[in-house]
Design a protein around this motif. Structure first.
Motif, PDB file in Angstrom:
ATOM      1  N   ASP A 194      30.192 -65.018  59.144  1.00 49.15           N
ATOM      2  CA  ASP A 194      30.457 -65.471  57.782  1.00 49.15           C
ATOM      3  C   ASP A 194      30.874 -66.941  57.733  1.00 49.15           C
ATOM      4  OD1 ASP A 194      29.849 -63.018  56.706  1.00 49.15           O
ATOM      5  OD2 ASP A 194      31.935 -62.331  56.624  1.00 49.15           O
ATOM      6  N   ALA A 195      31.290 -67.486  58.897  1.00 50.79           N
ATOM      7  CA  ALA A 195      31.874 -68.823  58.903  1.00 50.79           C
ATOM      8  C   ALA A 195      30.976 -69.894  59.504  1.00 50.79           C
ATOM      9  CB  ALA A 195      33.202 -68.801  59.665  1.00 50.79           C
ATOM     10  N   LYS A 255      35.319 -56.144  68.536  1.00 50.65           N
ATOM     11  CA  LYS A 255      34.416 -57.289  68.589  1.00 50.65           C
ATOM     12  C   LYS A 255      33.524 -57.344  67.357  1.00 50.65           C
ATOM     13  CE  LYS A 255      33.902 -58.709  73.415  1.00 50.65           C
ATOM     14  NZ  LYS A 255      34.847 -57.873  74.153  1.00 50.65           N
ATOM     15  N   ALA A 256      33.164 -56.176  66.818  1.00 53.80           N
ATOM     16  CA  ALA A 256      32.328 -56.158  65.617  1.00 53.80           C
ATOM     17  C   ALA A 256      33.025 -56.878  64.467  1.00 53.80           C
ATOM     18  CB  ALA A 256      32.005 -54.721  65.222  1.00 53.80           C
ATOM     19  N   ARG A 257      34.314 -56.613  64.268  1.00 53.78           N
ATOM     20  CA  ARG A 257      35.046 -57.278  63.186  1.00 53.78           C
ATOM     21  C   ARG A 257      35.100 -58.779  63.418  1.00 53.78           C
ATOM     22  NH1 ARG A 257      38.156 -52.540  63.893  1.00 53.78           N
ATOM     23  NH2 ARG A 257      39.599 -53.612  65.305  1.00 53.78           N
ATOM     24  N   GLY A 290      25.366 -56.732  56.725  1.00 50.15           N
ATOM     25  CA  GLY A 290      26.053 -57.157  55.514  1.00 50.15           C
ATOM     26  C   GLY A 290      26.776 -58.476  55.624  1.00 50.15           C
ATOM     27  N   ALA A 291      26.659 -59.161  56.762  1.00 47.97           N
ATOM     28  CA  ALA A 291      27.309 -60.475  56.898  1.00 47.97           C
ATOM     29  C   ALA A 291      26.712 -61.447  55.897  1.00 47.97           C
ATOM     30  CB  ALA A 291      27.138 -61.000  58.325  1.00 47.97           C
ATOM     31  N   ALA A 292      27.497 -62.448  55.527  1.00 50.16           N
ATOM     32  CA  ALA A 292      27.064 -63.411  54.506  1.00 50.16           C
ATOM     33  C   ALA A 292      25.780 -64.113  54.917  1.00 50.16           C
ATOM     34  CB  ALA A 292      28.167 -64.428  54.248  1.00 50.16           C
ATOM     35  N   ALA A 293      25.648 -64.435  56.197  1.00 52.66           N
ATOM     36  CA  ALA A 293      24.433 -65.059  56.711  1.00 52.66           C
ATOM     37  C   ALA A 293      23.954 -64.239  57.904  1.00 52.66           C
ATOM     38  CB  ALA A 293      24.708 -66.498  57.125  1.00 52.66           C
ATOM     39  N   PRO A 294      22.652 -64.047  58.049  1.00 52.82           N
ATOM     40  CA  PRO A 294      22.178 -63.224  59.160  1.00 52.82           C
ATOM     41  C   PRO A 294      22.418 -63.908  60.499  1.00 52.82           C
ATOM     42  CG  PRO A 294      20.327 -64.278  58.044  1.00 52.82           C
ATOM     43  CD  PRO A 294      21.546 -64.576  57.233  1.00 52.82           C
ATOM     44  N   ALA A 295      23.075 -63.194  61.410  1.00 53.55           N
ATOM     45  CA  ALA A 295      23.233 -63.723  62.766  1.00 53.55           C
ATOM     46  C   ALA A 295      21.889 -63.630  63.479  1.00 53.55           C
ATOM     47  CB  ALA A 295      24.283 -62.934  63.524  1.00 53.55           C
ATOM     48  N   GLN A 296      21.698 -64.511  64.428  1.00 56.93           N
ATOM     49  CA  GLN A 296      20.449 -64.544  65.174  1.00 56.93           C
ATOM     50  C   GLN A 296      20.669 -64.042  66.596  1.00 56.93           C
ATOM     51  OE1 GLN A 296      19.442 -68.751  64.747  1.00 56.93           O
ATOM     52  NE2 GLN A 296      17.996 -68.240  63.124  1.00 56.93           N
TER      53      GLN A 296
END
Length: 364
Positions: free
Chosen positions: A103-104, A94-96, A126-132
């Protein structure tokens, strides 16, 4: 609700009345706008990109989903703002998948424990945008979620894990009930619990821009105040339970199973070719039997086998002839949709399209 379609599909089939569905979407959007709420519909009800587009076009700010798999399906179909309204326990697989989603799309994820947000933080680092993160609050349903005072520990742990706390959310499942006061009381419980949790988080320096509640039964009971987002799902179709508890009228029923009478074994009894593998096996204390027949409102779907629905008519009621077609509104619409590959779409009783249930079976 017509059961005589010019190009009738093979039965059993799930049929969407597009006119009713679009009216339901428009009415919810207008009510939310009037009340000052954003709408983020729960797509686990329909699992269908065509319906999602209609909700977004009507003003929804994004979609709620129940699983990573549902989020992946809607992301592939162009939905750019998704909330997984579930306290995920993230393993390596699930992490992947979450990293790829983050990122999308603009991604929010539910959580109701310190360890849960720590695992989310490790997964999304390290994701392109921070998840909330949205912290789940128990407002009275007593399923998942924490008491309002416990939100601060989870919120601070999320920040330590490198996550942004977007807000708090709840599910008011205790709003299901015959008594309209149950729906109103659940709405008041949501407002209180979410308001207390938001205040507690703000007291420790977290902004909490999103305070998210709402369900189909409680959406019409909301008052402006602490809550600023609603997440109803079933409203798009409604079902026999919503009809029984007064959340909708018979004119608001937008999906039914079209079935054929395959047997008339005795007076006042007939059998349809739509069993539990079509209607689902959900039961409700507010619904007599296993569905509602609009053309035979006093009939009772007395029992379901996998491929049979046995219907009992009131004494003296006329029995439909063999081979005739009958519509059955499910007790709980989400399960039948998850069992179907496609939805037959009608307008004014005429088949106009067929939509794929793209997120069918996306349960992980």
């Amino acid at each position: 609700m017509s059961t005589h379609l010019p190009e009738e599909p093979a039965t059993p089939a799930l049929v969407v009345d597009a006119d009713v569905m679009e009216r339901n979407i428009a009415r919810m959007s207008a009510a939310a706008l009037d009340g000052g709420f954003a709408v983020r519909p729960h797509a686990k009800t329909h699992k269908c990109p065509e319906i999602a587009r209609r909700q977004l076009d009507a003003g929804a700010v994004g979609l709620s989903v129940a699983t990573v798999g549902e989020a992946e399906v809607f992301a592939r179909n162009g939905v750019s703002d998704l909330f997984i309204a579930y306290p995920l326990w993230v393993d390596d697989a699930k992490a992947r998948r979450l990293r790829a989603l983050a990122d999308a799309v603009a991604l929010r994820v539910g959580a109701d424990s310190v360890e849960g947000v720590r695992r989310l933080g490790r997964a999304l680092r390290g994701a392109a945008a921070p998840a909330q993160v949205m912290i789940e609050i128990d407002s009275g349903h007593h399923r998942t979620g924490v008491v309002p005072a416990a939100a601060t520990e989870i919120g601070l742990a999320a920040v330590d894990a490198g996550l942004e706390v977007a807000g708090v959310f709840t599910f008011p499942g205790h709003g299901y009930g015959h008594d309209p006061r149950a729906r109103e009381q659940a709405a008041r419980d949501e407002e209180r619990a979410l308001g207390e949790a938001a205040e507690a988080l703000r007291a420790v320096g977290l902004a909490v821009p999103v305070v998210s509640g709402g369900s189909t039964p409680t959406a019409g009971q909301w008052r402006s105040g602490a809550v600023n987002e609603l997440r109803p799902g079933v409203y798009v179709f409604n079902d026999a339970t919503q009809l029984a508890i007064g959340s909708c009228t018979a004119d608001d029923l937008g999906l039914y199973a079209l079935a054929t009478v395959v047997s008339t074994p005795g007076p006042g009894r007939f059998v349809l070719d739509a069993g539990s593998k079509v209607l689902g096996s959900d039961a409700s204390p507010w619904v007599r039997g296993h569905g509602y027949l609009p053309d035979h409102p006093d009939a009772v779907v007395a029992s379901l086998s996998e491929h049979h629905a046995t219907v009992v008519l009131p004494e003296g009621g006329p029995t439909p002839r063999l081979g005739s077609r009958v519509s059955v509104v499910p007790v709980h619409v989400c399960t039948p949709v998850n069992l179907a590959d496609t939805l037959e779409v009608v307008r004014a009783g005429e088949v106009v399209d067929r939509w794929t249930v793209a997120a069918r079976g996306a349960n992980s």
